[in-house]
Design an enzyme around this catalytic site. Sequence first.
Site, mmCIF file in Angstrom:
data_model
loop_
_atom_site.group_PDB
_atom_site.id
_atom_site.type_symbol
_atom_site.label_atom_id
_atom_site.label_comp_id
_atom_site.label_asym_id
_atom_site.label_seq_id
_atom_site.Cartn_x
_atom_site.Cartn_y
_atom_site.Cartn_z
ATOM 1 N N THR A 197 -59.194 66.740 59.337
ATOM 2 C CA THR A 197 -59.209 67.996 58.590
ATOM 3 C C THR A 197 -60.503 68.155 57.813
ATOM 4 O OG1 THR A 197 -56.815 67.742 58.337
ATOM 5 C CG2 THR A 197 -57.866 69.426 57.003
ATOM 6 N N GLU A 201 -53.004 74.639 56.987
ATOM 7 C CA GLU A 201 -52.867 74.280 55.567
ATOM 8 C C GLU A 201 -51.619 74.907 54.957
ATOM 9 O OE1 GLU A 201 -54.544 72.206 53.884
ATOM 10 O OE2 GLU A 201 -56.529 71.978 54.784
ATOM 11 N N GLU A 238 -53.314 69.788 47.790
ATOM 12 C CA GLU A 238 -53.379 70.416 49.102
ATOM 13 C C GLU A 238 -52.926 71.875 49.052
ATOM 14 O OE1 GLU A 238 -54.151 69.331 52.290
ATOM 15 O OE2 GLU A 238 -54.951 67.415 51.600
ATOM 16 N N TRP A 287 -60.129 72.458 39.884
ATOM 17 C CA TRP A 287 -60.551 73.725 40.481
ATOM 18 C C TRP A 287 -59.318 74.472 40.991
ATOM 19 C CZ3 TRP A 287 -59.599 75.371 45.429
ATOM 20 C CH2 TRP A 287 -59.311 74.424 46.423
ATOM 21 N N HIS A 296 -55.497 74.735 49.104
ATOM 22 C CA HIS A 296 -56.318 75.030 50.274
ATOM 23 C C HIS A 296 -55.835 76.285 51.002
ATOM 24 C CE1 HIS A 296 -57.201 70.410 50.433
ATOM 25 N NE2 HIS A 296 -57.607 70.993 49.318
ATOM 26 N N ASP A 318 -61.805 67.670 48.939
ATOM 27 C CA ASP A 318 -60.436 67.208 48.674
ATOM 28 C C ASP A 318 -59.942 66.306 49.800
ATOM 29 O OD1 ASP A 318 -60.170 68.495 46.268
ATOM 30 O OD2 ASP A 318 -58.654 69.935 46.938
ATOM 31 N N GLU A 319 -60.145 66.763 51.033
ATOM 32 C CA GLU A 319 -59.674 65.986 52.179
ATOM 33 C C GLU A 319 -60.348 64.620 52.232
ATOM 34 O OE1 GLU A 319 -57.202 67.183 53.389
ATOM 35 O OE2 GLU A 319 -57.311 69.341 53.722
ATOM 36 N N GLU A 336 -56.336 63.213 57.763
ATOM 37 C CA GLU A 336 -57.144 63.688 56.638
ATOM 38 C C GLU A 336 -58.630 63.723 57.014
ATOM 39 O OE1 GLU A 336 -56.320 64.994 53.884
ATOM 40 O OE2 GLU A 336 -54.328 64.317 53.312
ATOM 41 N N HIS A 392 -58.634 62.351 49.699
ATOM 42 C CA HIS A 392 -57.309 61.968 50.184
ATOM 43 C C HIS A 392 -57.425 60.967 51.341
ATOM 44 C CE1 HIS A 392 -55.892 66.170 48.620
ATOM 45 N NE2 HIS A 392 -56.171 65.333 47.655
#
Length: 410
Positions: free
Chosen positions: A239, A145, A183, A102, A186, A268-269, A236, A272
């Site tokens: 966030t 970010e 990252e 994405w 973001h 995503d976070e 992570e 991770h």
Amino acid sequence: MSSNTLLATAMLVASASAFTTSSRSSGMSSKLGMTSTVDPTAVTTKEYEDVCGVSFKEDELKQRLSATKYLYPRHVEVIEDIAPIAGRMVDDILLETGDKAWQPQDFLPDLSKDEWYDEVKEMREMADEISDEALVVLIGDMVTEEALPTYQTLLNTFEGCDDPTGDTQTDWARWSRGWTSEENRHGDLLNKYLYLTGRCDMRSIEVTIQHLITSGFNPKAEKDPYKGFVYTSFQERATKISHGNVGKLARKMGDKNLSKICAIIAGDEGRHEKAYQTFVQEILDRDPNGLLEVFGEMMRGQITMPAELMTDGNDPDMYENFSKVATSLGVYTPLDYAEIIAHLVKTWDLENIDGLNASGEKEREYLCKLPERYRKLAERAANKKKKATDLKEPTKKFSWIYNREARIIV
């Protein structure tokens, strides 16, 4: 050893360096240079080594140099052992790079299309429903970010995990660059969203970003990979919680676009977070006493948030004020801090670790009791704030939103 002997020895040590340099330049062997600098009638070998702090026997010196290449040689040994796991995380946790991943543009109006104006208009109409308080929190998250260069720099300070050339093909270097590339999306996405809303002073925000990157931050990892991965495991998740809660607020306020944006970033976070917590689990399996000592030390000092030095150049308390707004909305609160510790204790199954030494057992007991202590402190603080806000609803002006006021919790 007498003071005169110490002085004589110190002088011999100083002359050793000079003589060795001279001997090299004149073609004499380094061995002759070293042995010729110490007069055994003036100082014994043990006295010489006591003053220098090291042995100069060839084999022992090589061993010492190897052991002191790192500040944390034992930790580096473990990190090197689990490097293949980092490589697998690149393939299993990180998404494919390029067209299959994405990208920010997937969630934004396409200004190259004829209908771009209608898309932007629709987006702005939904964004108008977002409260100034939620907007402040979203901006603060975006600024955090956008300070990504600082975070990649941090990863490269962890001993055994660095990327010395910038394109090193070690497992840890590949993980660092892959994590950074994900990252990076973001801040790009949130920045463009906020720009298109027309509700923010983008220049003030850009000034804040530049200040934050210039100031940096110190999570107190001290180049230790153990501390580094405990920190990233915590951060992570924090966030993820913040982005997820902003997304929930956006959905309630009627901005489905922002809700989707926050959800994809939180996703995503979450991936991770899983990777970093896996790294820590692997360390625990190999060196439980060492990891628990580090974890306990970090919790006693509390986790440093990455944007604590945030400022727009005028408000030195900008991070504190932003955090108060986030707390007032329930986006990220002291209770979340306590719950993250509880999650880590459970994820790493600290309750059931055995075979620890006395120090490790002490740290384990401390860490297992810590979440409840923080919950009580958080609840007590929340009750005090509730009583204070019953009397007055304080506000704070933010340059990010053209000095409009946002409600805060004192």
